[in-house]
Design a protein around this motif. Structure first.
Motif, PDB file in Angstrom:
ATOM      1  N   ILE A 184       1.023  -1.142  -0.022  1.00  0.00           N
ATOM      2  CA  ILE A 184      -0.006   0.127  -0.013  1.00  0.00           C
ATOM      3  C   ILE A 184       0.921   1.253  -0.009  1.00  0.00           C
ATOM      4  CG2 ILE A 184      -1.895   1.175   1.313  1.00  0.00           C
ATOM      5  CD1 ILE A 184      -2.725  -1.366   2.494  1.00  0.00           C
ATOM      6  N   ILE A 185       0.656   2.366  -0.977  1.00  0.00           N
ATOM      7  CA  ILE A 185       1.284   3.465  -1.031  1.00  0.00           C
ATOM      8  C   ILE A 185       0.386   4.428  -0.681  1.00  0.00           C
ATOM      9  CG2 ILE A 185       2.714   4.888  -2.562  1.00  0.00           C
ATOM     10  CD1 ILE A 185       3.451   2.360  -3.815  1.00  0.00           C
ATOM     11  N   HIS A 186       0.767   5.277   0.287  1.00  0.00           N
ATOM     12  CA  HIS A 186       0.068   6.579   0.768  1.00  0.00           C
ATOM     13  C   HIS A 186       0.745   7.995   0.508  1.00  0.00           C
ATOM     14  CE1 HIS A 186      -3.049   9.028   2.916  1.00  0.00           C
ATOM     15  NE2 HIS A 186      -2.060   9.169   4.043  1.00  0.00           N
ATOM     16  N   GLN A 187       0.023   8.557  -0.111  1.00  0.00           N
ATOM     17  CA  GLN A 187       0.944  10.041  -0.229  1.00  0.00           C
ATOM     18  C   GLN A 187       0.452  10.774   0.651  1.00  0.00           C
ATOM     19  OE1 GLN A 187      -0.095  12.048  -3.885  1.00  0.00           O
ATOM     20  NE2 GLN A 187       1.289  13.520  -3.641  1.00  0.00           N
ATOM     21  N   GLN A 188       1.316  11.588   1.446  1.00  0.00           N
ATOM     22  CA  GLN A 188       1.159  12.421   2.653  1.00  0.00           C
ATOM     23  C   GLN A 188       0.489  13.722   1.907  1.00  0.00           C
ATOM     24  OE1 GLN A 188       4.639  12.723   4.943  1.00  0.00           O
ATOM     25  NE2 GLN A 188       3.961  11.023   6.207  1.00  0.00           N
ATOM     26  N   VAL A 189      -0.463  14.210   2.648  1.00  0.00           N
ATOM     27  CA  VAL A 189      -1.037  15.595   2.469  1.00  0.00           C
ATOM     28  C   VAL A 189      -0.085  16.827   2.711  1.00  0.00           C
ATOM     29  CG1 VAL A 189      -2.897  17.244   2.773  1.00  0.00           C
ATOM     30  CG2 VAL A 189      -3.492  14.774   2.871  1.00  0.00           C
ATOM     31  N   GLU A 190       0.329  17.503   1.999  1.00  0.00           N
ATOM     32  CA  GLU A 190       0.936  18.856   2.221  1.00  0.00           C
ATOM     33  C   GLU A 190       0.309  19.994   2.410  1.00  0.00           C
ATOM     34  OE1 GLU A 190       4.111  18.781   2.605  1.00  0.00           O
ATOM     35  OE2 GLU A 190       4.595  16.587   2.286  1.00  0.00           O
ATOM     36  N   THR A 193      -7.225  17.946  -2.363  1.00  0.00           N
ATOM     37  CA  THR A 193      -5.760  17.461  -2.049  1.00  0.00           C
ATOM     38  C   THR A 193      -5.347  16.727  -3.111  1.00  0.00           C
ATOM     39  OG1 THR A 193      -6.089  15.267  -0.969  1.00  0.00           O
ATOM     40  CG2 THR A 193      -6.567  17.241   0.411  1.00  0.00           C
ATOM     41  N   ASN A 194      -3.922  16.445  -3.060  1.00  0.00           N
ATOM     42  CA  ASN A 194      -3.218  15.598  -4.202  1.00  0.00           C
ATOM     43  C   ASN A 194      -2.834  14.206  -3.684  1.00  0.00           C
ATOM     44  OD1 ASN A 194      -3.153  17.335  -6.331  1.00  0.00           O
ATOM     45  ND2 ASN A 194      -1.548  18.429  -5.826  1.00  0.00           N
ATOM     46  N   ALA A 195      -3.213  14.122  -2.368  1.00  0.00           N
ATOM     47  CA  ALA A 195      -2.943  12.830  -1.438  1.00  0.00           C
ATOM     48  C   ALA A 195      -3.744  11.704  -2.134  1.00  0.00           C
ATOM     49  CB  ALA A 195      -3.478  12.941  -0.148  1.00  0.00           C
ATOM     50  N   ASP A 196      -3.038  10.779  -2.655  1.00  0.00           N
ATOM     51  CA  ASP A 196      -3.574   9.560  -3.490  1.00  0.00           C
ATOM     52  C   ASP A 196      -3.067   8.322  -2.679  1.00  0.00           C
ATOM     53  OD1 ASP A 196      -4.710  11.094  -5.620  1.00  0.00           O
ATOM     54  OD2 ASP A 196      -2.617  11.370  -6.338  1.00  0.00           O
ATOM     55  N   ASN A 197      -3.674   7.190  -2.942  1.00  0.00           N
ATOM     56  CA  ASN A 197      -3.788   6.102  -2.348  1.00  0.00           C
ATOM     57  C   ASN A 197      -3.443   4.771  -3.213  1.00  0.00           C
ATOM     58  OD1 ASN A 197      -3.693   6.535   0.631  1.00  0.00           O
ATOM     59  ND2 ASN A 197      -5.714   7.193   0.244  1.00  0.00           N
ATOM     60  N   PHE A 198      -2.457   4.144  -3.181  1.00  0.00           N
ATOM     61  CA  PHE A 198      -2.328   2.865  -4.418  1.00  0.00           C
ATOM     62  C   PHE A 198      -2.129   1.531  -3.732  1.00  0.00           C
ATOM     63  CE2 PHE A 198      -0.747   6.683  -6.570  1.00  0.00           C
ATOM     64  CZ  PHE A 198      -1.358   6.615  -7.666  1.00  0.00           C
ATOM     65  N   GLY A 199      -2.508   0.505  -4.157  1.00  0.00           N
ATOM     66  CA  GLY A 199      -2.598  -0.740  -3.765  1.00  0.00           C
ATOM     67  C   GLY A 199      -1.737  -1.605  -4.890  1.00  0.00           C
ATOM     68  N   ILE A 200      -0.636  -2.309  -4.522  1.00  0.00           N
ATOM     69  CA  ILE A 200      -0.122  -3.154  -5.539  1.00  0.00           C
ATOM     70  C   ILE A 200      -0.349  -4.539  -5.102  1.00  0.00           C
ATOM     71  CG2 ILE A 200       2.168  -3.949  -6.283  1.00  0.00           C
ATOM     72  CD1 ILE A 200       3.311  -1.080  -5.654  1.00  0.00           C
ATOM     73  N   HIS A 201      -0.938  -5.387  -5.980  1.00  0.00           N
ATOM     74  CA  HIS A 201      -1.311  -6.751  -5.814  1.00  0.00           C
ATOM     75  C   HIS A 201      -0.746  -7.777  -6.460  1.00  0.00           C
ATOM     76  CE1 HIS A 201      -5.558  -5.626  -3.738  1.00  0.00           C
ATOM     77  NE2 HIS A 201      -5.046  -4.669  -4.292  1.00  0.00           N
TER      78      HIS A 201
END
Length: 259
Positions: free
Chosen positions: A62-68, A219-227
């Motif tokens: 899981i990749i979570h982009q932090q909110v700036e 926001t530009n905060a995105d969440n990704f999942g790699i399966h």
């Protein structure tokens, strides 16, 4: 933690071949480059590239982009930061963008940058991003540790679909990533399928999770999942993490594009 487990449940059971048998690796039979298929192989060797040991038995990253907050308030483009977690929501890596303000302001999502991931790095040069320009396309270089190249993610020209290949250190194609025609999401997840070179077999996927209307618009905060299969080569997993960063810059960096 509950959030990460909910995201994991989005992957359909039995979607990934090989994930239920971690004692036997998967490799590509290279007899004919156009007809490469996945075969069961011997267990992976114990000497993994430094810093990639944490990826060895993960089937969900899981990749979570932090909110700036500064960028939200001033409306400026700040350097991206990402948390990389396992399926339990435990942080295993932290990635921070290194780029100059001029590039972020005037080159925007096409900017060149280096993403430092704990003891590893991802290098993205300035490249074009247009279906009308079949040359000088996007490329990402993965180093683990810094100075030692383990793979690449290279964009392939296609007039209709976003297509990329995962390459080894010798720039030989290993896997192909095929995205949807429209990456806007339209209030849902966006899936990029990870396929064999001939695109006949899907072995995983990279998903951009829809985070809700308010979060995606403001926001530009995105969440990704790699399966992926748990026993997939760690250098390929590292390249797929790099692919997530590249997709974020190319398709989801502007908040309205993340809808």
């Amino acid at each position: 933690r509950a959030n990460a487990q909910n995201q994991r449940s989005r992957g359909p059971p039995g979607f990934l071949p090989g994930a239920s048998d971690p004692d036997h690796g998967l490799h590509i039979l290279p007899s004919n480059p156009g007809d490469r298929v996945w075969q069961r192989g011997p267990p992976p060797p114990g000497n993994l590239p430094p810093g990639l040991e944490y990826l060895s038995q993960l089937d969900l990253i899981i990749i979570h982009q932090q909110v700036e907050l500064l960028g939200m308030i001033l409306g400026t483009e700040t350097a991206n930061k990402y948390e990389i977690k396992n399926s339990l929501g435990q942080r295993i890596y932290f990635a921070a963008e290194e780029s100059i303000c001029f590039n972020r302001t005037f080159c925007s999502t096409l900017r060149s940058c280096i993403l430092k991931i704990t003891d590893n790095s991802v290098n993205r040069p300035l490249r074009c991003n247009s279906c009308w320009c079949p040359c000088y396309l996007q490329e990402l270089e993965i180093q683990a540790p810094p100075g030692s190249i383990v793979g690449y993610v290279a964009q392939k020209w296609d007039p209709f679909l976003p297509k990329f290949t995962i390459q080894n250190a010798n720039k030989e194609d290993i896997l192909k990533i095929v995205g949807p025609c429209a990456t806007c999401g339209c209030f849902g997840d966006v899936d990029f399928e990870v396929k064999t070179i001939n695109e006949k077999l899907t072995i995983g996927k990279i998903s951009k999770y829809w985070s809700g209307f308010v979060n995606d618009v403001f926001t530009n905060a995105d969440n990704f999942g790699i399966h992926v299969p748990a026993d997939l080569d760690v250098t390929v997993k590292a390249a797929m993490i790099g692919a997530c960063f590249l997709f974020d810059f190319m398709f989801f960096e502007h908040s309205l594009a993340g809808l």
